[in-house]
Design a protein around this motif. Structure first.
Motif, PDB file in Angstrom:
ATOM      1  N   GLY A  99       0.562  -1.131  -0.052  1.00 23.56           N
ATOM      2  CA  GLY A  99       0.055  -0.055   0.420  1.00 23.56           C
ATOM      3  C   GLY A  99       0.850   1.407   0.067  1.00 23.56           C
ATOM      4  N   TRP A 100       2.511   1.662  -0.287  1.00 22.54           N
ATOM      5  CA  TRP A 100       2.682   1.967   0.266  1.00 22.54           C
ATOM      6  C   TRP A 100       3.823   2.786  -1.148  1.00 22.54           C
ATOM      7  CZ3 TRP A 100       1.794   5.376   4.218  1.00 22.54           C
ATOM      8  CH2 TRP A 100       1.372   5.104   5.162  1.00 22.54           C
ATOM      9  N   HIS A 101       3.349   3.855  -1.312  1.00 26.18           N
ATOM     10  CA  HIS A 101       4.546   3.878  -3.005  1.00 26.18           C
ATOM     11  C   HIS A 101       5.810   4.293  -3.472  1.00 26.18           C
ATOM     12  CE1 HIS A 101       0.484   4.584  -5.034  1.00 26.18           C
ATOM     13  NE2 HIS A 101       0.062   4.247  -3.984  1.00 26.18           N
ATOM     14  N   GLY A 102       7.076   4.454  -4.396  1.00 26.01           N
ATOM     15  CA  GLY A 102       7.779   4.769  -4.665  1.00 26.01           C
ATOM     16  C   GLY A 102       7.801   4.984  -6.197  1.00 26.01           C
ATOM     17  N   ASP A 103       8.695   6.273  -6.394  1.00 28.01           N
ATOM     18  CA  ASP A 103       8.563   7.027  -7.207  1.00 28.01           C
ATOM     19  C   ASP A 103       9.426   7.719  -7.655  1.00 28.01           C
ATOM     20  OD1 ASP A 103       7.282   8.262  -9.521  1.00 28.01           O
ATOM     21  OD2 ASP A 103       5.857   9.926  -8.435  1.00 28.01           O
ATOM     22  N   ALA A 104      10.564   7.354  -8.926  1.00 25.43           N
ATOM     23  CA  ALA A 104      11.136   7.749  -9.361  1.00 25.43           C
ATOM     24  C   ALA A 104      11.757   7.916 -11.111  1.00 25.43           C
ATOM     25  CB  ALA A 104      12.526   6.812  -8.702  1.00 25.43           C
ATOM     26  N   ALA A 105      12.388   8.899 -11.484  1.00 26.27           N
ATOM     27  CA  ALA A 105      12.961   8.755 -12.686  1.00 26.27           C
ATOM     28  C   ALA A 105      13.951   8.951 -13.301  1.00 26.27           C
ATOM     29  CB  ALA A 105      11.838  10.115 -13.081  1.00 26.27           C
ATOM     30  N   THR A 106      14.449   8.761 -14.223  1.00 26.12           N
ATOM     31  CA  THR A 106      15.494   8.878 -15.364  1.00 26.12           C
ATOM     32  C   THR A 106      15.878   9.563 -16.471  1.00 26.12           C
ATOM     33  OG1 THR A 106      18.094   8.106 -15.453  1.00 26.12           O
ATOM     34  CG2 THR A 106      16.169   6.599 -15.541  1.00 26.12           C
ATOM     35  N   THR A 107      16.474  10.273 -17.109  1.00 26.72           N
ATOM     36  CA  THR A 107      16.728  10.310 -18.493  1.00 26.72           C
ATOM     37  C   THR A 107      17.833   9.222 -19.285  1.00 26.72           C
ATOM     38  OG1 THR A 107      15.456  12.247 -18.297  1.00 26.72           O
ATOM     39  CG2 THR A 107      16.895  12.270 -19.925  1.00 26.72           C
ATOM     40  N   VAL A 108      17.648   8.525 -19.951  1.00 28.06           N
ATOM     41  CA  VAL A 108      18.952   7.807 -20.503  1.00 28.06           C
ATOM     42  C   VAL A 108      19.367   8.735 -22.658  1.00 28.06           C
ATOM     43  CG1 VAL A 108      19.504   5.407 -21.247  1.00 28.06           C
ATOM     44  CG2 VAL A 108      17.921   6.027 -19.409  1.00 28.06           C
ATOM     45  N   ALA A 109      20.398   8.327 -22.085  1.00 26.90           N
ATOM     46  CA  ALA A 109      20.932   8.360 -23.680  1.00 26.90           C
ATOM     47  C   ALA A 109      20.683   7.377 -24.558  1.00 26.90           C
ATOM     48  CB  ALA A 109      21.932   9.448 -24.457  1.00 26.90           C
ATOM     49  N   VAL A 110      20.670   7.302 -26.000  1.00 26.10           N
ATOM     50  CA  VAL A 110      20.128   5.817 -26.768  1.00 26.10           C
ATOM     51  C   VAL A 110      21.697   6.146 -27.795  1.00 26.10           C
ATOM     52  CG1 VAL A 110      19.234   4.337 -28.328  1.00 26.10           C
ATOM     53  CG2 VAL A 110      17.234   5.997 -26.644  1.00 26.10           C
ATOM     54  N   GLY A 111      22.613   5.951 -27.796  1.00 33.52           N
ATOM     55  CA  GLY A 111      23.931   6.281 -28.009  1.00 33.52           C
ATOM     56  C   GLY A 111      24.487   7.289 -27.558  1.00 33.52           C
ATOM     57  N   GLN A 112      25.055   7.929 -29.198  1.00 32.38           N
ATOM     58  CA  GLN A 112      25.784   9.202 -28.886  1.00 32.38           C
ATOM     59  C   GLN A 112      24.397  10.273 -28.752  1.00 32.38           C
ATOM     60  OE1 GLN A 112      28.743   9.871 -28.357  1.00 32.38           O
ATOM     61  NE2 GLN A 112      28.901   7.768 -27.807  1.00 32.38           N
ATOM     62  N   VAL A 113      24.777  11.055 -28.290  1.00 29.47           N
ATOM     63  CA  VAL A 113      23.626  12.000 -28.403  1.00 29.47           C
ATOM     64  C   VAL A 113      24.700  13.517 -28.256  1.00 29.47           C
ATOM     65  CG1 VAL A 113      21.953  11.038 -27.486  1.00 29.47           C
ATOM     66  CG2 VAL A 113      22.731  13.169 -26.314  1.00 29.47           C
ATOM     67  N   PRO A 114      23.714  14.554 -28.599  1.00 31.64           N
ATOM     68  CA  PRO A 114      24.682  15.908 -28.838  1.00 31.64           C
ATOM     69  C   PRO A 114      25.220  16.493 -27.637  1.00 31.64           C
ATOM     70  CG  PRO A 114      22.581  16.267 -29.900  1.00 31.64           C
ATOM     71  CD  PRO A 114      22.922  15.037 -29.578  1.00 31.64           C
ATOM     72  N   ASP A 115      25.975  16.639 -26.880  1.00 29.71           N
ATOM     73  CA  ASP A 115      26.983  18.069 -25.977  1.00 29.71           C
ATOM     74  C   ASP A 115      25.350  18.346 -25.132  1.00 29.71           C
ATOM     75  OD1 ASP A 115      29.297  16.445 -26.315  1.00 29.71           O
ATOM     76  OD2 ASP A 115      29.941  18.275 -27.204  1.00 29.71           O
ATOM     77  N   LEU A 157       8.471  13.574  -0.476  1.00 33.45           N
ATOM     78  CA  LEU A 157       8.481  14.071  -1.218  1.00 33.45           C
ATOM     79  C   LEU A 157       9.144  13.333  -2.285  1.00 33.45           C
ATOM     80  CD1 LEU A 157       9.283  17.857   0.738  1.00 33.45           C
ATOM     81  CD2 LEU A 157       6.693  17.153  -0.233  1.00 33.45           C
ATOM     82  N   ALA A 158       8.191  14.026  -3.563  1.00 28.95           N
ATOM     83  CA  ALA A 158       9.189  13.074  -4.670  1.00 28.95           C
ATOM     84  C   ALA A 158       9.179  14.904  -5.265  1.00 28.95           C
ATOM     85  CB  ALA A 158       8.368  12.936  -5.439  1.00 28.95           C
ATOM     86  N   VAL A 159      10.716  14.651  -5.215  1.00 30.34           N
ATOM     87  CA  VAL A 159      11.219  16.065  -6.576  1.00 30.34           C
ATOM     88  C   VAL A 159      11.640  15.489  -7.796  1.00 30.34           C
ATOM     89  CG1 VAL A 159      12.913  17.827  -6.505  1.00 30.34           C
ATOM     90  CG2 VAL A 159      12.066  16.613  -3.945  1.00 30.34           C
ATOM     91  N   GLU A 160      11.030  16.651  -8.356  1.00 28.94           N
ATOM     92  CA  GLU A 160      11.116  15.893 -10.278  1.00 28.94           C
ATOM     93  C   GLU A 160      11.562  17.242 -11.098  1.00 28.94           C
ATOM     94  OE1 GLU A 160       7.919  13.684 -11.544  1.00 28.94           O
ATOM     95  OE2 GLU A 160       6.238  14.435 -10.176  1.00 28.94           O
ATOM     96  N   PRO A 161      12.544  18.547 -11.164  1.00 24.43           N
ATOM     97  CA  PRO A 161      12.285  19.155 -12.428  1.00 24.43           C
ATOM     98  C   PRO A 161      12.474  18.184 -13.365  1.00 24.43           C
ATOM     99  CG  PRO A 161      14.368  18.298 -11.392  1.00 24.43           C
ATOM    100  CD  PRO A 161      14.003  17.714 -10.341  1.00 24.43           C
ATOM    101  N   MET A 162      11.433  18.972 -14.742  1.00 27.82           N
ATOM    102  CA  MET A 162      11.414  17.818 -15.712  1.00 27.82           C
ATOM    103  C   MET A 162      11.833  19.660 -16.482  1.00 27.82           C
ATOM    104  SD  MET A 162       7.670  17.009 -15.308  1.00 27.82           S
ATOM    105  CE  MET A 162       7.268  17.416 -13.885  1.00 27.82           C
ATOM    106  N   ALA A 171      13.467  17.653 -24.265  1.00 31.86           N
ATOM    107  CA  ALA A 171      13.312  18.116 -22.386  1.00 31.86           C
ATOM    108  C   ALA A 171      14.494  16.232 -21.987  1.00 31.86           C
ATOM    109  CB  ALA A 171      11.962  17.719 -21.854  1.00 31.86           C
ATOM    110  N   ALA A 172      14.430  16.983 -20.396  1.00 30.92           N
ATOM    111  CA  ALA A 172      15.223  16.218 -19.483  1.00 30.92           C
ATOM    112  C   ALA A 172      14.339  15.561 -18.187  1.00 30.92           C
ATOM    113  CB  ALA A 172      16.467  16.540 -19.252  1.00 30.92           C
ATOM    114  N   HIS A 173      14.494  14.953 -17.652  1.00 27.10           N
ATOM    115  CA  HIS A 173      13.448  14.754 -16.288  1.00 27.10           C
ATOM    116  C   HIS A 173      14.257  13.550 -15.439  1.00 27.10           C
ATOM    117  CE1 HIS A 173       9.161  12.564 -14.296  1.00 27.10           C
ATOM    118  NE2 HIS A 173       9.608  13.511 -13.330  1.00 27.10           N
TER     119      HIS A 173
END
Length: 274
Positions: free
Chosen positions: A107-123, A205-210, A235-237
Protein backbone atom coordinates in the motif's frame (compact mmCIF):
# COMPACT_ATOMS: atom_id res chain seq x y z
CA UNK A 1 -0.48 7.61 10.73
CA UNK A 2 -1.42 11.18 11.52
CA UNK A 3 -2.45 14.13 9.41
CA UNK A 4 -1.21 17.69 9.64
CA UNK A 5 -2.99 20.75 8.33
CA UNK A 6 -3.39 21.09 4.55
CA UNK A 7 -3.99 17.35 4.38
CA UNK A 8 -0.35 16.34 4.60
CA UNK A 9 0.13 12.65 5.32
CA UNK A 10 2.71 12.03 8.04
CA UNK A 11 4.08 8.51 8.13
CA UNK A 12 5.46 6.64 11.12
CA UNK A 13 8.84 4.97 10.83
CA UNK A 14 7.48 1.55 9.91
CA UNK A 15 5.51 3.10 7.07
CA UNK A 16 8.60 4.96 5.86
CA UNK A 17 10.46 1.64 5.87
CA UNK A 18 7.74 0.17 3.64
CA UNK A 19 8.18 3.14 1.33
CA UNK A 20 11.89 2.34 1.27
CA UNK A 21 11.06 -1.20 0.13
CA UNK A 22 8.90 0.23 -2.66
CA UNK A 23 11.64 2.74 -3.45
CA UNK A 24 14.24 0.02 -3.81
CA UNK A 25 12.02 -1.81 -6.30
CA UNK A 26 11.73 1.41 -8.30
CA UNK A 27 15.45 2.08 -8.13
CA UNK A 28 16.32 -1.45 -9.20
CA UNK A 29 13.80 -1.28 -12.05
CA UNK A 30 15.25 1.97 -13.36
CA UNK A 31 18.76 0.53 -13.25
CA UNK A 32 17.53 -2.49 -15.21
CA UNK A 33 15.85 -0.24 -17.77
CA UNK A 34 18.91 2.00 -18.06
CA UNK A 35 20.98 -1.06 -19.00
CA UNK A 36 18.24 -2.24 -21.40
CA UNK A 37 17.94 1.00 -23.39
CA UNK A 38 19.46 0.58 -26.86
CA UNK A 39 18.73 1.41 -30.46
CA UNK A 40 16.09 -0.98 -31.81
CA UNK A 41 14.20 -1.64 -28.59
CA UNK A 42 10.63 -0.41 -28.33
CA UNK A 43 9.21 1.55 -25.44
CA UNK A 44 6.67 -1.25 -25.05
CA UNK A 45 9.46 -3.76 -24.57
CA UNK A 46 10.95 -1.56 -21.86
CA UNK A 47 7.53 -1.42 -20.22
CA UNK A 48 7.29 -5.23 -20.20
CA UNK A 49 10.74 -5.49 -18.62
CA UNK A 50 9.68 -3.02 -15.93
CA UNK A 51 6.38 -4.71 -15.12
CA UNK A 52 7.99 -8.13 -14.89
CA UNK A 53 10.68 -6.88 -12.51
CA UNK A 54 8.24 -4.93 -10.33
CA UNK A 55 5.86 -7.86 -9.96
CA UNK A 56 8.62 -10.43 -9.47
CA UNK A 57 9.92 -8.23 -6.65
CA UNK A 58 6.61 -8.57 -4.80
CA UNK A 59 5.37 -5.11 -5.73
CA UNK A 60 2.66 -3.67 -7.96
CA UNK A 61 3.20 -1.01 -10.66
CA UNK A 62 1.88 2.35 -9.44
CA UNK A 63 1.18 3.67 -12.91
CA UNK A 64 -0.71 0.81 -14.56
CA UNK A 65 -4.40 1.69 -14.52
CA UNK A 66 -3.80 5.02 -12.77
CA UNK A 67 -6.63 7.16 -14.17
CA UNK A 68 -6.62 4.69 -17.06
CA UNK A 69 -2.91 4.91 -17.89
CA UNK A 70 -2.02 1.73 -19.80
CA UNK A 71 1.66 1.30 -18.94
CA UNK A 72 3.83 0.40 -15.97
CA UNK A 73 6.26 3.17 -16.91
CA UNK A 74 6.04 6.51 -18.61
CA UNK A 75 8.39 6.54 -21.62
CA UNK A 76 8.92 10.04 -23.00
CA UNK A 77 11.23 10.48 -26.01
CA UNK A 78 13.05 13.62 -27.16
CA UNK A 79 10.55 16.53 -27.07
CA UNK A 80 8.15 14.45 -24.95
CA UNK A 81 8.66 15.68 -21.40
CA UNK A 82 6.53 13.36 -19.29
CA UNK A 83 3.63 10.86 -19.33
CA UNK A 84 4.62 9.24 -22.63
CA UNK A 85 2.67 6.02 -23.21
CA UNK A 86 4.92 3.02 -23.91
CA UNK A 87 4.11 1.12 -27.09
CA UNK A 88 5.44 0.42 -30.59
CA UNK A 89 7.87 3.34 -30.83
CA UNK A 90 11.36 2.06 -31.58
CA UNK A 91 14.31 3.91 -30.07
CA UNK A 92 17.03 5.07 -32.45
CA UNK A 93 20.63 6.08 -31.92
CA UNK A 94 20.67 9.73 -30.87
CA UNK A 95 17.32 9.66 -29.07
CA UNK A 96 16.92 10.48 -25.41
CA UNK A 97 14.27 8.79 -23.28
CA UNK A 98 12.90 9.86 -19.91
CA UNK A 99 11.60 6.88 -17.94
CA UNK A 100 9.29 7.43 -14.96
CA UNK A 101 8.51 4.45 -12.72
CA UNK A 102 6.43 3.77 -9.61
CA UNK A 103 5.86 0.74 -7.40
CA UNK A 104 3.62 -0.14 -4.46
CA UNK A 105 4.60 -2.37 -1.53
CA UNK A 106 1.86 -3.15 1.01
CA UNK A 107 0.00 0.00 0.00
CA UNK A 108 2.99 2.37 0.06
CA UNK A 109 4.47 4.04 -3.02
CA UNK A 110 7.88 4.86 -4.46
CA UNK A 111 8.30 7.10 -7.51
CA UNK A 112 11.43 8.05 -9.48
CA UNK A 113 12.55 8.95 -12.99
CA UNK A 114 15.71 9.12 -15.06
CA UNK A 115 16.73 10.32 -18.51
CA UNK A 116 18.84 8.00 -20.65
CA UNK A 117 20.68 8.68 -23.90
CA UNK A 118 20.37 6.13 -26.71
CA UNK A 119 23.88 5.85 -28.11
CA UNK A 120 25.53 9.17 -28.95
CA UNK A 121 23.56 12.37 -28.40
CA UNK A 122 24.60 16.02 -28.83
CA UNK A 123 26.60 17.54 -25.99
CA UNK A 124 23.80 20.00 -25.27
CA UNK A 125 21.43 17.09 -24.57
CA UNK A 126 23.96 15.40 -22.29
CA UNK A 127 24.40 18.70 -20.46
CA UNK A 128 20.64 19.19 -20.18
CA UNK A 129 20.17 15.82 -18.51
CA UNK A 130 23.06 16.37 -16.12
CA UNK A 131 21.85 19.85 -15.14
CA UNK A 132 18.41 18.39 -14.47
CA UNK A 133 19.86 15.56 -12.37
CA UNK A 134 22.07 17.91 -10.39
CA UNK A 135 19.17 20.32 -9.82
CA UNK A 136 17.11 17.47 -8.35
CA UNK A 137 19.90 16.60 -5.91
CA UNK A 138 20.39 20.21 -4.92
CA UNK A 139 16.69 20.48 -4.23
CA UNK A 140 16.82 17.45 -1.95
CA UNK A 141 19.98 18.78 -0.30
CA UNK A 142 18.22 22.06 0.54
CA UNK A 143 15.55 20.29 2.62
CA UNK A 144 15.86 20.56 6.40
CA UNK A 145 13.50 19.68 9.23
CA UNK A 146 11.69 22.89 10.09
CA UNK A 147 12.31 24.35 6.64
CA UNK A 148 9.71 24.96 3.97
CA UNK A 149 8.78 23.17 0.77
CA UNK A 150 9.89 26.03 -1.48
CA UNK A 151 13.41 25.82 -0.08
CA UNK A 152 13.59 22.79 -2.39
CA UNK A 153 11.99 24.71 -5.27
CA UNK A 154 14.40 27.61 -4.93
CA UNK A 155 17.45 25.35 -4.91
CA UNK A 156 16.28 23.56 -8.08
CA UNK A 157 15.66 26.82 -9.92
CA UNK A 158 18.88 28.43 -8.74
CA UNK A 159 20.97 25.58 -10.10
CA UNK A 160 19.16 25.49 -13.43
CA UNK A 161 19.36 29.25 -13.94
CA UNK A 162 23.06 29.26 -13.12
CA UNK A 163 23.73 26.47 -15.60
CA UNK A 164 22.41 27.98 -18.81
CA UNK A 165 19.33 29.14 -20.69
CA UNK A 166 16.87 26.35 -19.98
CA UNK A 167 13.11 26.13 -19.68
CA UNK A 168 11.67 25.01 -16.33
CA UNK A 169 8.20 23.49 -16.56
CA UNK A 170 5.75 25.20 -14.23
CA UNK A 171 2.57 23.23 -14.96
CA UNK A 172 4.11 19.93 -13.83
CA UNK A 173 5.69 19.69 -10.40
CA UNK A 174 6.87 17.35 -7.67
CA UNK A 175 4.51 16.16 -4.98
CA UNK A 176 3.88 14.50 -1.68
CA UNK A 177 3.76 10.71 -1.74
CA UNK A 178 2.85 7.86 0.60
CA UNK A 179 -0.33 5.78 0.65
CA UNK A 180 -1.15 7.44 -2.69
CA UNK A 181 1.24 8.29 -5.49
CA UNK A 182 0.26 11.94 -5.66
CA UNK A 183 -0.56 13.85 -2.49
CA UNK A 184 -0.23 17.37 -1.13
CA UNK A 185 1.95 19.35 -1.06
CA UNK A 186 3.01 20.32 -4.56
CA UNK A 187 6.77 20.77 -4.92
CA UNK A 188 7.38 23.32 -7.70
CA UNK A 189 10.75 23.52 -9.45
CA UNK A 190 10.92 27.30 -9.14
CA UNK A 191 10.08 29.95 -6.58
CA UNK A 192 11.23 31.88 -3.55
CA UNK A 193 12.41 29.99 -0.47
CA UNK A 194 10.65 29.96 2.91
CA UNK A 195 7.14 29.30 1.65
CA UNK A 196 4.70 26.42 1.73
CA UNK A 197 4.22 23.74 4.39
CA UNK A 198 6.93 22.98 6.91
CA UNK A 199 9.20 20.02 6.35
CA UNK A 200 8.65 17.61 9.22
CA UNK A 201 9.66 14.06 10.05
CA UNK A 202 7.36 11.55 8.36
CA UNK A 203 6.62 13.70 5.31
CA UNK A 204 7.77 12.11 2.04
CA UNK A 205 8.21 14.11 -1.15
CA UNK A 206 9.00 13.40 -4.79
CA UNK A 207 11.32 16.01 -6.28
CA UNK A 208 11.24 15.99 -10.09
CA UNK A 209 12.58 18.83 -12.21
CA UNK A 210 11.47 18.74 -15.85
CA UNK A 211 13.80 20.94 -17.88
CA UNK A 212 13.93 21.80 -21.59
CA UNK A 213 16.44 23.17 -24.08
CA UNK A 214 13.85 25.79 -25.01
CA UNK A 215 10.78 27.25 -23.37
CA UNK A 216 8.57 26.17 -20.49
CA UNK A 217 5.32 25.87 -22.45
CA UNK A 218 3.86 22.45 -23.20
CA UNK A 219 1.00 20.75 -25.01
CA UNK A 220 -0.77 17.44 -24.44
CA UNK A 221 -1.08 15.08 -27.40
CA UNK A 222 -4.34 13.54 -28.57
CA UNK A 223 -3.73 10.48 -26.38
CA UNK A 224 -4.59 12.81 -23.44
CA UNK A 225 -1.36 11.82 -21.66
CA UNK A 226 1.85 12.64 -23.49
CA UNK A 227 3.21 16.09 -22.64
CA UNK A 228 5.42 17.65 -25.32
CA UNK A 229 7.25 20.96 -25.50
CA UNK A 230 5.35 23.55 -27.49
CA UNK A 231 8.51 24.66 -29.29
CA UNK A 232 9.75 21.15 -30.08
CA UNK A 233 12.80 21.46 -27.86
CA UNK A 234 14.12 18.34 -26.16
CA UNK A 235 13.61 17.73 -22.46
CA UNK A 236 15.00 15.85 -19.47
CA UNK A 237 13.32 14.56 -16.31
CA UNK A 238 14.91 13.23 -13.14
CA UNK A 239 13.06 12.31 -9.94
CA UNK A 240 13.60 10.76 -6.52
CA UNK A 241 11.37 10.17 -3.50
CA UNK A 242 12.92 11.25 -0.21
CA UNK A 243 12.14 11.86 3.45
CA UNK A 244 13.84 13.62 6.35
CA UNK A 245 14.85 11.97 9.61
CA UNK A 246 16.46 13.63 12.65
CA UNK A 247 19.81 12.48 11.23
CA UNK A 248 19.35 13.91 7.72
CA UNK A 249 17.89 13.15 4.30
CA UNK A 250 17.08 9.62 3.13
CA UNK A 251 16.41 9.11 -0.57
CA UNK A 252 14.02 6.19 -0.65
CA UNK A 253 14.34 5.44 -4.37
CA UNK A 254 18.15 5.65 -4.56
CA UNK A 255 19.85 2.27 -4.16
CA UNK A 256 22.38 3.74 -1.70
CA UNK A 257 19.75 5.92 -0.04
CA UNK A 258 21.39 8.96 -1.57
CA UNK A 259 24.52 8.63 0.55
CA UNK A 260 27.05 9.34 -2.21
CA UNK A 261 25.32 12.41 -3.66
CA UNK A 262 24.31 13.91 -0.32
CA UNK A 263 27.76 13.42 1.16
CA UNK A 264 29.34 15.06 -1.88
CA UNK A 265 27.03 18.04 -1.35
CA UNK A 266 27.94 18.22 2.36
CA UNK A 267 24.47 17.20 3.52
CA UNK A 268 23.82 14.77 6.40
CA UNK A 269 22.66 11.34 5.29
CA UNK A 270 19.95 10.00 7.60
CA UNK A 271 18.65 6.47 6.95
CA UNK A 272 16.43 4.76 9.49
CA UNK A 273 17.83 1.62 11.08
CA UNK A 274 16.06 -1.59 10.11
Amino acid sequence: MGLLDRGLEIKDRDQIRLMRRAGLVVGETLELLRSSVRAGITTGELDAIAEDHIRSSGAVPSFKGYHGFPGSICASVNDEVVHGIPGERTLADGDVISIDCGAIVEGWHGDAATTVAVGQVPDEVTDLSEVTRQAMWRGIAAARLGGRVTDISHAVETHVRASGSYGILEDYVGHGIGSAMHQPPNVPNYGRPGRGPRLVEGLALAVEPMITLGGKDTDVLEDDWTVVTSDGSWAAHHEHTFTLTPQGAWVLTALDGGEAELTALGVPFGPLAD
